[in-house]
Design an enzyme around this catalytic site. Structure first.
Site, PDB file in Angstrom:
ATOM      1  N   GLY A  53      42.886  42.716  36.013  1.00  0.00           N
ATOM      2  CA  GLY A  53      42.047  43.247  34.941  1.00  0.00           C
ATOM      3  C   GLY A  53      41.021  44.210  35.510  1.00  0.00           C
TER       4      GLY A  53
ATOM      5  NE  ARG B  62      34.974  30.572  34.888  1.00  0.00           N
ATOM      6  CZ  ARG B  62      34.137  31.579  35.086  1.00  0.00           C
ATOM      7  NH1 ARG B  62      34.013  32.122  36.285  1.00  0.00           N
ATOM      8  NH2 ARG B  62      33.400  32.037  34.089  1.00  0.00           N
TER       9      ARG B  62
ATOM     10  CD  GLU C  31      31.537  26.888  40.310  1.00  0.00           C
ATOM     11  OE1 GLU C  31      30.627  27.289  39.552  1.00  0.00           O
ATOM     12  OE2 GLU C  31      32.397  27.640  40.779  1.00  0.00           O
TER      13      GLU C  31
ATOM     14  CG  HIS D  78      29.997  30.798  40.558  1.00  0.00           C
ATOM     15  ND1 HIS D  78      30.628  30.015  39.634  1.00  0.00           N
ATOM     16  CD2 HIS D  78      30.225  32.082  40.166  1.00  0.00           C
ATOM     17  CE1 HIS D  78      31.215  30.768  38.714  1.00  0.00           C
ATOM     18  NE2 HIS D  78      30.976  32.041  39.017  1.00  0.00           N
TER      19      HIS D  78
END
Length: 319
Positions: free
Chosen positions: A155, A234, A263, A281
């Site tokens: 993407g 993810r 997480e 992250h």
């Protein structure tokens, strides 16, 4: 004119909260002593949700809010939001694409270089005083030279990573839900086929049931002993236990992860591995980018309540 009531399930940046408090009647769920009871008391009033990746906006929550009109997400990934259910209810869902693309792509390339060249491990070697006591850090087996990069999820972010990787001389392949028109990179019909054709796998895919543990033991084995896995998509996309086993047993060479399955917990077994580079992250975590994400989320709310349309609706609610 009455200000629309906005539910805020989890904390957001102070600059964003300041604008939300100014323009809306805000309900900060995380501040409440009894969130469930409070939600029941305000459910009829809620017109919008200012959400974030750490919040869960499932069908149950959506159905408790009979006058909900919009869920504006702070982030490009929205797997924590049941967008299909929102679409069925006529509720708009928005995210914040584009504004974080370049920052995340930079992080992805940084992770790749760190993992391949053992930069984290060599820094620890220096800090421990071993350069002086034991001599130079050992030559690394990994290099970017001659690598083939397979991108899972081509993407906006995937394409930005591909552009950077080409500048480093990497050959690009990709896998996604379909072959894309106008893309010259070789396309592979499934993930195992992509891994077999490459020695480096860049995971940019969104989370959710469709991609859960897509990168499993078979995919890792297909990548080979010189294989490197990078994940800035993810955490749920990779089977963490299979990855740990592969790293321990030399099935692949190294991994670089910015996301994890649970997480903020990163497995102790991963933390103990020198061939795993781990980040908390931080892919889009610069003030510049987070401010831009917040601004777009606020724009989505403002245009919805003032004009009845959103700036960046997600695919499920864009029709």
């Amino acid at each position: 004119m009455d200000k629309p009531d906005i539910l805020i399930p989890r904390p957001l940046m102070r600059s964003i909260l300041k604008v939300l408090d100014r323009d809306y009647t805000t309900h900060k769920l995380w501040e409440m002593a009894d969130p469930e009871a409070y939600l029941d008391s305000v459910a009829q009033m809620i017109k919008g949700i200012a959400s974030s990746p750490s919040a869960k906006v499932d069908a149950n929550l959506v159905d408790r809010l009979p006058n909900l009109q919009i869920v504006a997400n702070f982030g490009v990934g929205y797997d924590g939001i049941d967008a299909r259910h929102c679409a069925d209810r006529g509720i708009m869902v928005t995210n914040t694409p584009d504004v974080l693309t370049e920052e995340v792509a930079d992080t992805a390339l940084g992770l790749l270089i760190m993992a391949v060249r053992e930069l984290s491990a060599s820094e620890r070697y220096l800090r421990a005083g071993k350069w002086q006591s034991d001599g130079p850090y050992p030559l690394t087996h990994g290099t970017l030279r001659g690598r083939k990069l397979g991108i899972f999820g081509l993407g906006r972010i995937g394409k930005a990573i591909a552009r950077r990787a080409e500048a480093f001389g990497l050959e690009i392949h990709y896998h996604g839900r379909r072959k894309q028109d106008g893309v010259a990179y070789p396309y592979h019909r499934n993930l195992k086929e992509l891994a077999a054709a490459c020695d480096t796998l860049m995971v940019v895919a969104p989370g959710g049931a469709d991609t859960r543990h897509a990168v499993d033991a078979d995919v890792l084995k297909a990548l080979g002993p010189n294989g490197v896995v990078i994940n800035i998509g993810r955490g749920s996309v990779i089977d963490e236990q299979a990855l740990i086993t592969a790293l321990k047993n030399g099935v692949i060479l190294a991994a670089g992860l910015d996301v994890f399955e649970e997480e903020p917990r990163a497995p102790a077994e991963l933390i103990a591995l020198d061939n795993a580079v781990l980040l908390p992250h931080v892919g889009s975590a610069s003030i510049h980018t987070r401010e831009a994400m917040g601004s777009l989320m606020l724009d989505n709310l403002a245009t919805w309540f003032k004009e009845g349309h959103a700036v960046t609706p997600v695919a499920e609610t864009s029709g």
